[in-house]
Structure formats: C-alpha cells, structure tokens
Design a protein around this motif. Sequence first.
Motif, PDB file in Angstrom:
ATOM      1  N   SER A 144       0.983  -1.153  -0.001  1.00 51.78           N
ATOM      2  CA  SER A 144      -0.048   0.136   0.061  1.00 51.78           C
ATOM      3  C   SER A 144       0.733   1.193   0.019  1.00 51.78           C
ATOM      4  CB  SER A 144      -1.151   0.185   1.193  1.00 51.78           C
ATOM      5  OG  SER A 144      -1.899  -0.889   1.497  1.00 51.78           O
ATOM      6  N   LEU A 145       0.876   2.159  -0.961  1.00 55.30           N
ATOM      7  CA  LEU A 145       1.358   3.348  -0.999  1.00 55.30           C
ATOM      8  C   LEU A 145       0.555   4.342  -0.462  1.00 55.30           C
ATOM      9  CD1 LEU A 145       3.823   5.325  -2.089  1.00 55.30           C
ATOM     10  CD2 LEU A 145       2.537   5.300  -4.301  1.00 55.30           C
ATOM     11  N   VAL A 146       1.107   5.271   0.627  1.00 60.91           N
ATOM     12  CA  VAL A 146       0.398   6.291   1.290  1.00 60.91           C
ATOM     13  C   VAL A 146       0.989   7.387   0.988  1.00 60.91           C
ATOM     14  CG1 VAL A 146      -0.375   6.982   3.588  1.00 60.91           C
ATOM     15  CG2 VAL A 146      -0.440   4.290   3.099  1.00 60.91           C
ATOM     16  N   MET A 147       0.199   8.211   0.403  1.00 60.73           N
ATOM     17  CA  MET A 147       0.846   9.544   0.174  1.00 60.73           C
ATOM     18  C   MET A 147       0.347  10.662   1.331  1.00 60.73           C
ATOM     19  SD  MET A 147       2.255   9.226  -2.665  1.00 60.73           S
ATOM     20  CE  MET A 147       2.602  11.175  -2.680  1.00 60.73           C
ATOM     21  N   LEU A 148       1.359  11.133   1.990  1.00 58.22           N
ATOM     22  CA  LEU A 148       1.373  12.150   2.805  1.00 58.22           C
ATOM     23  C   LEU A 148       1.413  13.579   2.445  1.00 58.22           C
ATOM     24  CD1 LEU A 148       3.537  10.350   5.401  1.00 58.22           C
ATOM     25  CD2 LEU A 148       1.249  10.141   5.353  1.00 58.22           C
ATOM     26  N   ALA A 149       0.572  14.296   3.369  1.00 59.45           N
ATOM     27  CA  ALA A 149       0.606  15.728   2.663  1.00 59.45           C
ATOM     28  C   ALA A 149       0.411  16.476   4.410  1.00 59.45           C
ATOM     29  CB  ALA A 149      -0.669  16.161   2.192  1.00 59.45           C
ATOM     30  N   LYS A 150       1.540  17.046   4.731  1.00 54.60           N
ATOM     31  CA  LYS A 150       1.285  17.865   5.962  1.00 54.60           C
ATOM     32  C   LYS A 150       0.303  18.929   5.708  1.00 54.60           C
ATOM     33  CE  LYS A 150       4.143  19.937   9.385  1.00 54.60           C
ATOM     34  NZ  LYS A 150       5.436  20.230  10.079  1.00 54.60           N
ATOM     35  N   ALA A 175     -15.648  28.647  19.049  1.00 56.29           N
ATOM     36  CA  ALA A 175     -14.346  28.401  18.657  1.00 56.29           C
ATOM     37  C   ALA A 175     -14.236  27.358  17.441  1.00 56.29           C
ATOM     38  CB  ALA A 175     -13.589  27.809  19.844  1.00 56.29           C
ATOM     39  N   ARG A 176     -13.245  27.803  16.445  1.00 57.88           N
ATOM     40  CA  ARG A 176     -13.047  26.929  15.273  1.00 57.88           C
ATOM     41  C   ARG A 176     -11.747  26.659  15.210  1.00 57.88           C
ATOM     42  NH1 ARG A 176     -15.554  30.200  12.529  1.00 57.88           N
ATOM     43  NH2 ARG A 176     -17.808  29.094  12.362  1.00 57.88           N
ATOM     44  N   CYS A 177     -11.622  25.126  14.682  1.00 54.60           N
ATOM     45  CA  CYS A 177     -10.198  24.719  14.429  1.00 54.60           C
ATOM     46  C   CYS A 177     -10.230  23.889  13.042  1.00 54.60           C
ATOM     47  CB  CYS A 177      -9.777  23.836  15.505  1.00 54.60           C
ATOM     48  SG  CYS A 177      -8.142  23.274  15.422  1.00 54.60           S
ATOM     49  N   VAL A 178      -9.166  24.167  12.214  1.00 58.17           N
ATOM     50  CA  VAL A 178      -9.108  23.535  10.787  1.00 58.17           C
ATOM     51  C   VAL A 178      -7.718  23.109  10.600  1.00 58.17           C
ATOM     52  CG1 VAL A 178      -9.212  24.299   8.291  1.00 58.17           C
ATOM     53  CG2 VAL A 178     -10.602  25.555   9.927  1.00 58.17           C
ATOM     54  N   SER A 179      -7.766  21.941  10.074  1.00 63.25           N
ATOM     55  CA  SER A 179      -6.648  21.479   9.598  1.00 63.25           C
ATOM     56  C   SER A 179      -6.732  21.071   7.902  1.00 63.25           C
ATOM     57  CB  SER A 179      -6.312  19.996  10.181  1.00 63.25           C
ATOM     58  OG  SER A 179      -5.416  19.237   9.583  1.00 63.25           O
ATOM     59  N   ALA A 180      -6.184  22.028   7.239  1.00 62.75           N
ATOM     60  CA  ALA A 180      -6.475  21.973   5.637  1.00 62.75           C
ATOM     61  C   ALA A 180      -5.137  21.135   4.874  1.00 62.75           C
ATOM     62  CB  ALA A 180      -6.616  23.152   5.337  1.00 62.75           C
ATOM     63  N   ASP A 181      -5.919  20.345   3.761  1.00 65.05           N
ATOM     64  CA  ASP A 181      -5.088  19.801   2.594  1.00 65.05           C
ATOM     65  C   ASP A 181      -3.950  18.924   3.559  1.00 65.05           C
ATOM     66  OD1 ASP A 181      -6.303  21.245   1.012  1.00 65.05           O
ATOM     67  OD2 ASP A 181      -4.912  23.060   1.059  1.00 65.05           O
ATOM     68  N   GLY A 182      -4.559  18.251   4.319  1.00 64.14           N
ATOM     69  CA  GLY A 182      -3.662  17.157   4.772  1.00 64.14           C
ATOM     70  C   GLY A 182      -4.139  15.527   4.210  1.00 64.14           C
ATOM     71  N   ARG A 183      -3.090  14.676   4.305  1.00 65.70           N
ATOM     72  CA  ARG A 183      -3.282  13.555   3.924  1.00 65.70           C
ATOM     73  C   ARG A 183      -2.404  12.330   4.560  1.00 65.70           C
ATOM     74  NH1 ARG A 183      -6.956  10.938   0.540  1.00 65.70           N
ATOM     75  NH2 ARG A 183      -6.124   9.232  -0.181  1.00 65.70           N
ATOM     76  N   PRO A 184      -2.997  11.627   5.388  1.00 61.28           N
ATOM     77  CA  PRO A 184      -4.585  11.230   5.555  1.00 61.28           C
ATOM     78  C   PRO A 184      -5.343  12.472   6.230  1.00 61.28           C
ATOM     79  CG  PRO A 184      -3.183   9.903   6.961  1.00 61.28           C
ATOM     80  CD  PRO A 184      -2.337  10.689   6.272  1.00 61.28           C
TER      81      PRO A 184
END
Length: 539
Positions: A144-150, A175-184
């Motif tokens: 399994s190839l897992v692509m990571l995006a911080k 309050a609001r918390c966002v984690s954008a464009d991550g992989r996984p």
Amino acid sequence: MAREDARNWHDFTKMIGLLSVVTLLTFQGAVSQQVKVEPEVMSYPSQAVNLRCAFTDAVGIQLTQVSWIYEPKEGERLNIAVYHPNFGASYPTSPLKGRVRFTTDPPSLSNPSIQISDVKMTDEGKYICEYATYPSGNEQGVTSLVMLAKPRNSASGVTVIASTVATGAQPVVVARCVSADGRPAAQIAWVTAVNGNATSASTAGADNTVTITSQYMLVPTAADNGKDISCLVSHRTQAKPESFLMKLAIEYPPQVTIVGYDNNWYVGRTNVALTCQATANPIPTTITWKTMSGQMPDTVQVKENVLTVLKVDEQANTTFVCEVKNRLGTGKDQVTVMVREPSVVPSNAAVVAGAVIGSLLALILVAALIAVLVTRSRRQQQGYRGNPNHSSYDIKSRLFGAGRKGSKNGTGAGAGGNGAGGNNNSPIYVYKEGSAHDGLTDKVNQHVPLHLGGRGEGGVATAPTAQDILLSGELDEAERRKFDQLEDDEESYDHFGGGGPILQLRPPHDQDGIMSGYLDDDMESQRDGSVISRTAVYV
C-alpha cells in the motif's frame, strides 16, 4: 418444530461457510509468503518511491513472468510494468507511464522491484507484485502506497453575545479549528473547562487531500468570557499534536457593583469613598454617578469610578447610583447611605496612658504592701527578741521605757527633768493578786512627775518600780532575791553599754501566759530602745 429445524440448519451452513473462507484466506496467505513485499510505503508529493518485490524459495517452481498492477481506491486495476525473460520489460499505458521503471537493467525474475518518480497524491493506492508460475499458478504480494501531505493547521475564537432570556438559550459556535489539505485526514480534539460539544466535518481537496473542520459550541454566558479553550491537531506527519490555546470572547452588557460602604458613616468623618466596579465586554465607554434625589452633595468629589465624600454631613444621607454603559447596554448599582451621629471612641493615647497609670498604681500597691509586711516583721522581732546587739531586755524596759537608771538607791533622772529617756506619759502597770486575767492594771499619773529609774529624791513622788510591782504580789523570798540580782545585772549593763537589760517576767499566777501575751501584743518598740503601750492612757 419445522421452523426450529430450519433455523438450526441455516446456522450450521453459515458456520461451515465462515470456516471455508477462513481456511481459504489462511491458505492464500501461506502461499503468498513466497512473494516478499513491504506492506506499506509512505511518501510525500514530488518524491521518488521504491516498491520492492522478491520471490523466495523457487525450488521446484518455474517462474515465467512478473507483473506490477496498480489498484487505486476508486477505479479499475491497471498493469503498469511487465517483465518476461524472453520478451523483456514492458510499460503499458497508465497514469504512471513515463514515471515508473524497474530498478535493475535488465530486470530479473528474482528481484523485479520498481521505482515511481515524481509521486503525485493521485498515485496513492495498492501496488501488486504478481508472479506467473508453473505449476502453482499466480502468486502475489501487495504493497500500500500512502501519500502524505502535511496539513495547514489553524484555530480561532468566535466572538458571540451572551445568551439572555430574550435571545434564548441556544448553543452557538464559540471556537473553530481547521486542518487543511492533509493526507491522510487529521484528528482534532478539544480541551476546555466550559461545558459544550464539538462537531467535525471533512472536505476533499486537490490531489486527494482532506480538510477537517471542527467547531466547539456552547450556550454562552458572561461567566464564560475569557476562559481557556485549546484545539489539538494530530497527524501522521507530526511528531506530536499541535496545540492552539484561545480565550473565549463572549460579549455582554456591564455588570456593576458598588463597594466601599461600611455602614459606619457618621457626621464629621472625612475622606470616605465608594468605588464603582464594572465588568463588561466590550470595555465600558462611560461611568456616571448620581443620586436618587437628583442633587449631588457639595462635599462629594467624583473621579472616574471613585466617589469621595470629603466630610460626611446630613447631605450624604442619600442613595448613590453608578451607571456604566457599553455598546450592548447599561448596567447600574446603588447603595443607600445612613449617616450616624459621631461616636466617642477613646484614643489610643488615652488607652495607653490608662494602662501605664494602672500598672504604676499596681506596683505602688505591691511595694506598700511589702513595706508594711517588712516593717511589721521588724517590729515584731524588736518587740519579741529585742536588739541583737544587746542582751534581752526585762519586763521593766517593756513597761517603763529604756531610760537609763541612776543607781540602785534611787538617784536617776525624773520624768520632768533632763534625765535621759525620761517620759512622764509612760503607762504604769500594777500587778494584782487574784485572777490571772485581772492581775495587770494600769495606774495613770495625773500630771505628777514620776521617776522611772528607782526611788525619788527630795520627797518627790516616784513611780513604782518593777520591784514594787513584783512585791505587790505574794512572792517568796527566793523570787525577791532573784529579782534583786537581775536589777544589779541591769545596772552593770547600763554602765557598760548604755541600754537597759531585757527581762522577761511573768507573774506566778499567770499559768496560761495571759500576761505575757497581753504585753507582747500591746507593747510597741521605740527607736531609743524603749517599749510603750498602744492602749494605755498617757498623762
């Protein structure tokens, strides 16, 4: 009954099917052990990744061909690389064409590893290394190839207005918390002391990335304003969770309290103050002091939120009101002042002076008591034991004083003359026969000069001597001789030391010591050595 048998048969067949599946999977896993691959490989975009594959223990097995198959999460399987010992390597058309190749040139069936360059987020999926063998058939291993995006993580507070009866008690996002464009996809958690709930949502981004948005909701109150709330973001690309600390921002109208009134404002008291304390969000814009009567006393001084009464008088007997405003509304508080009559409070100086005077009086009283006790003790010692520098004085000294006698034949100083120690006011005690309690009486001289030392001269009346007193009773001859001898000793002592001898006499009929007790209690020693009575009448 038939239904129950049918149900039992169904359960039995189901169990048999499950056992068959488990056995088949176990067999396939045991067979696939000959194809060695890495279960999972991680990579970041734009990097090159190697996918290893090898066939072990090929004894008795003929390897004819090896293929790499790409299986995306969504879509059909695609051949991306094939190697045949007779026909060589081939790279079929696929999204990876031009970016995939065998790591060895020429490739080999024993080590057909491949490399994918310039990896993209869309390259994530399963990569299958499959062998065509004889006589076993196809054998494979899956990587399994897992692509990571911080991801890009951020958090922010949401300013809200405190809930009231008018607005209703409904939860809102604070309050609001966002984690954008991550992989996984990232994991988000909240840490706070306020009572609320969190909701999360995910959104697909470019190149198979995921954006996670989490919101914290509660029913806002003024008491929650400024409290801490933290957002924790966890991701495979991070060594530890990333934390964001925030303060809740809840707006509310001013809440006002007046402090400083101690219920002891009396006429004449100076510089008493009231302080208007207000909490509000946003910050108050105006603070206003006024009275319920509408007229501010002349002695009042106002500076910002402090009202000072310079000197309390009847005008201060009113109700003070403090009003505070911000853009959301107005808050106020009031305090009613009751002016009292001045109370007399002793000063500290008076208290200290009273304590000092009391202490001095106590010391003086103790000193006086000690002096009285010491003086009384000394007098008793002088009256009972006499002066230690002289011999014990006799009854005559105690009765008639310590005047010096002239001679035994009666030549001595008279009471009215210049004889030493003369005293015409000395009491005269005469012993009478009879009862022991009535045996001693006093004979008062009626302004007649008396001779205290012995017999008088020139026909002048003389006071009876101690010998006369003794002879007035029925004394035997032996007692008279003893008394004469004591007088001779007394004269000798007088010529030697100047002081009269001390003689303790007790009448023969004084069985119980009444005479002695009376004399001891009644007589008082003088500085010149004489003893006088406290109760006798002096003439």
